[in-house]
Enzyme design. Structure first.
Site, PDB file in Angstrom:
ATOM      1  N   GLU A  73      25.380  -9.683  16.201  1.00 39.45           N
ATOM      2  CA  GLU A  73      24.805  -8.367  16.443  1.00 39.45           C
ATOM      3  C   GLU A  73      23.759  -8.072  15.372  1.00 39.45           C
ATOM      4  OE1 GLU A  73      27.696  -5.512  18.760  1.00 39.45           O
ATOM      5  OE2 GLU A  73      28.255  -5.610  16.671  1.00 39.45           O
ATOM      6  N   SER A 128      22.484  -3.296  21.831  1.00 39.17           N
ATOM      7  CA  SER A 128      21.725  -2.672  22.924  1.00 39.17           C
ATOM      8  C   SER A 128      21.729  -3.515  24.196  1.00 39.17           C
ATOM      9  CB  SER A 128      20.290  -2.380  22.471  1.00 39.17           C
ATOM     10  OG  SER A 128      20.280  -1.426  21.426  1.00 39.17           O
ATOM     11  N   HIS A 131      32.354  -5.676  11.921  1.00 38.11           N
ATOM     12  CA  HIS A 131      31.228  -5.024  12.591  1.00 38.11           C
ATOM     13  C   HIS A 131      30.286  -4.455  11.534  1.00 38.11           C
ATOM     14  CE1 HIS A 131      28.976  -2.151  15.048  1.00 38.11           C
ATOM     15  NE2 HIS A 131      29.379  -2.853  16.095  1.00 38.11           N
ATOM     16  N   GLU A 190      28.883  -1.746  11.222  1.00 36.61           N
ATOM     17  CA  GLU A 190      29.197  -0.389  10.794  1.00 36.61           C
ATOM     18  C   GLU A 190      30.321  -0.378   9.766  1.00 36.61           C
ATOM     19  OE1 GLU A 190      27.721   1.191  15.131  1.00 36.61           O
ATOM     20  OE2 GLU A 190      29.861   1.247  14.658  1.00 36.61           O
ATOM     21  N   ASN A 217      33.098  -2.234  23.116  1.00 35.11           N
ATOM     22  CA  ASN A 217      33.474  -1.553  21.873  1.00 35.11           C
ATOM     23  C   ASN A 217      33.173  -0.065  22.057  1.00 35.11           C
ATOM     24  OD1 ASN A 217      33.905  -0.612  19.303  1.00 35.11           O
ATOM     25  ND2 ASN A 217      32.161  -1.667  18.379  1.00 35.11           N
ATOM     26  N   TRP A 218      34.219   0.721  22.274  1.00 32.36           N
ATOM     27  CA  TRP A 218      34.023   2.145  22.533  1.00 32.36           C
ATOM     28  C   TRP A 218      33.730   2.935  21.269  1.00 32.36           C
ATOM     29  CZ3 TRP A 218      37.473   4.655  26.853  1.00 32.36           C
ATOM     30  CH2 TRP A 218      37.205   4.023  28.069  1.00 32.36           C
ATOM     31  N   LYS A 219      33.884   2.320  20.111  1.00 37.13           N
ATOM     32  CA  LYS A 219      33.647   2.984  18.831  1.00 37.13           C
ATOM     33  C   LYS A 219      34.458   4.290  18.772  1.00 37.13           C
ATOM     34  CE  LYS A 219      29.275   0.601  18.356  1.00 37.13           C
ATOM     35  NZ  LYS A 219      27.892   0.636  17.861  1.00 37.13           N
ATOM     36  N   GLY A 276      22.520   0.109  18.938  1.00 40.09           N
ATOM     37  CA  GLY A 276      22.335   1.508  19.279  1.00 40.09           C
ATOM     38  C   GLY A 276      20.905   1.998  19.221  1.00 40.09           C
ATOM     39  N   GLY A 315      27.534   1.229  23.792  1.00 38.69           N
ATOM     40  CA  GLY A 315      27.446   2.412  24.638  1.00 38.69           C
ATOM     41  C   GLY A 315      27.595   2.143  26.123  1.00 38.69           C
TER      42      GLY A 315
END
Length: 254
Positions: free
Chosen positions: A170, A216, A100, A102, A13-15, A176, A238
């Protein structure tokens, strides 16, 4: 060592990261996705919507899938800024991340909205990666299992099958932050997810749904996490922006 009956999936997931220059990262991943890895693990990358079509083109023949990071529950119409599941499919996507944390926290998405998005993805023959997970406060209050079970009941479309559904656990507090739950905590949660899916979809279907761990994940902890029972791969943030890190996580599934 876990004996696998499900081929793992490692999805990146490159966000909101990546311009055209970062397509080189995807092609580097493709170069490192050798015959052994292709036999062992499926890979997918979910870039920003602006990169979805060119990345799909760049990865042609690599057997690496692409996906969207979200999709609208609406099919089309006056919904400025939204991207429909049909648009993702038209750009070459095979997956769509929905729910997600976020999106749930920053955009107020409810379980009902997540379910509608997952259903929209399935109608367009995309596989939704439905995300679930508890906050630090919910875990501290010993509510983690109850929270995730409720999210599953509200977010998973009826009649989903192993071919049309992926679940990603998650924990919100691990995304993160560099923090990860213990292997025992992950095992407990993934077993609970499998059990809840059994109630929703039937045990036979639930047994084949891929359950990813996210939060993470990096090469240094991937081997331990990928060998937890009922963990069938990873949703990587990430670390998926660096080819060697992403491939390192994939190799941990061997």
């Amino acid at each position: 060592m876990v004996t696998r009956s499900i081929k793992p999936l490692v999805a990146g997931n490159w966000k909101m990261n990546g311009l055209k220059a970062e397509l080189a990262v995807a092609t580097e991943i493709a170069r490192g996705y050798d015959r052994e890895l292709k036999h062992t693990v499926d890979l997918a990358i979910c870039p920003p919507a602006t990169l979805l079509f060119p990345m799909t083109a760049a990865l042609t023949g690599s057997r690496i899938a692409t996906g969207g990071q979200d999709c609208s529950e609406q099919e089309s119409g006056a919904f400025t800024g939204e991207v429909s599941a049909a648009m993702l499919a038209d750009a070459g996507a095979g997956y769509a991340i929905v729910g997600h944390s976020e999106r749930r926290t920053l955009h107020g998405e409810t379980n009902a909205i997540v379910r509608a998005k997952a259903e929209a993805a399935q109608r367009c023959l995309l596989v939704p990666i439905v995300c679930v997970g508890e906050t630090q406060a919910e875990r501290a209050a010993d509510k983690a299992l109850a929270v995730v079970r409720k999210q599953l009941r509200g977010s998973v479309p009826d009649a989903s099958t192993p071919a049309t559904l992926v679940i990603a656990y998650e924990p919100v507090w691990a995304i993160g932050t560099g923090l990860t739950p213990t292997a025992a905590d992950v095992a407990e949660m993934h077993e609970a997810i499998r059990g809840e899916l059994g109630k929703l979809l039937g045990k036979a279907a639930a047994a084949g749904v891929r359950l990813l761990y996210g939060g993470s994940v990096k090469p240094s902890n991937a081997a331990e996490l990928m060998n937890v029972p009922h963990v069938d791969g990873a949703l990587v943030g990430g670390a998926s922006l660096k080819a060697e890190d992403f491939l390192g996580i994939a190799r941990a599934c061997r």
